[in-house]
Design an enzyme around this catalytic site. Structure first.
Site, short mmCIF file in Angstrom:
data_model
loop_
_atom_site.label_atom_id
_atom_site.label_comp_id
_atom_site.label_asym_id
_atom_site.label_seq_id
_atom_site.Cartn_x
_atom_site.Cartn_y
_atom_site.Cartn_z
N CYS A 1 0.85 -1.18 0.00
CA CYS A 1 0.00 0.00 0.00
C CYS A 1 0.88 1.23 0.00
O CYS A 1 1.94 1.21 0.62
CB CYS A 1 -0.90 0.01 1.24
SG CYS A 1 -2.27 -1.15 1.06
N PRO A 2 0.51 2.27 -0.70
CA PRO A 2 -0.78 2.51 -1.35
C PRO A 2 -0.84 2.11 -2.82
O PRO A 2 -1.78 2.49 -3.51
CB PRO A 2 -0.95 4.02 -1.20
CG PRO A 2 0.44 4.54 -1.38
CD PRO A 2 1.34 3.49 -0.71
#
Length: 81
Positions: free
Chosen positions: A19-20
């Site tokens: 992530c992201p």
């Protein structure tokens, strides 16, 4: 009895990305789809569950379904606008 999964127009493989990145790639993919299209996203980052739920709510898209099978998370997002 097996679960019936939503139909989708495009699939994004974001496995093994932290992530992201899965969310950013999904956002870019949704931008290229017509309204009403469904994007299926595959991810392995456990944080993606929180991220995709929040993103759908904040961006105004529909999270139609999500699964978690053997540490692979799948999300079906419908583009609403």
């Amino acid at each position: 009895m097996s679960e019936v999964l939503p139909q989708y127009d495009e699939e994004l493989d974001a496995r093994n990305l932290a992530c992201p990145l899965p969310l950013l790639k999904a956002k870019l993919a949704l931008n290229g789809l017509p309204i009403g299209a469904v994007l299926k996203v595959l991810a392995t980052d456990a944080g993606s569950q929180r991220d995709f739920r929040s993103f759908a709510k904040l961006a105004g898209h529909s999270l139609l379904h999500e699964t978690d099978e053997q540490a692979v998370f799948a999300y079906w997002l419908r583009k609403e606008h």
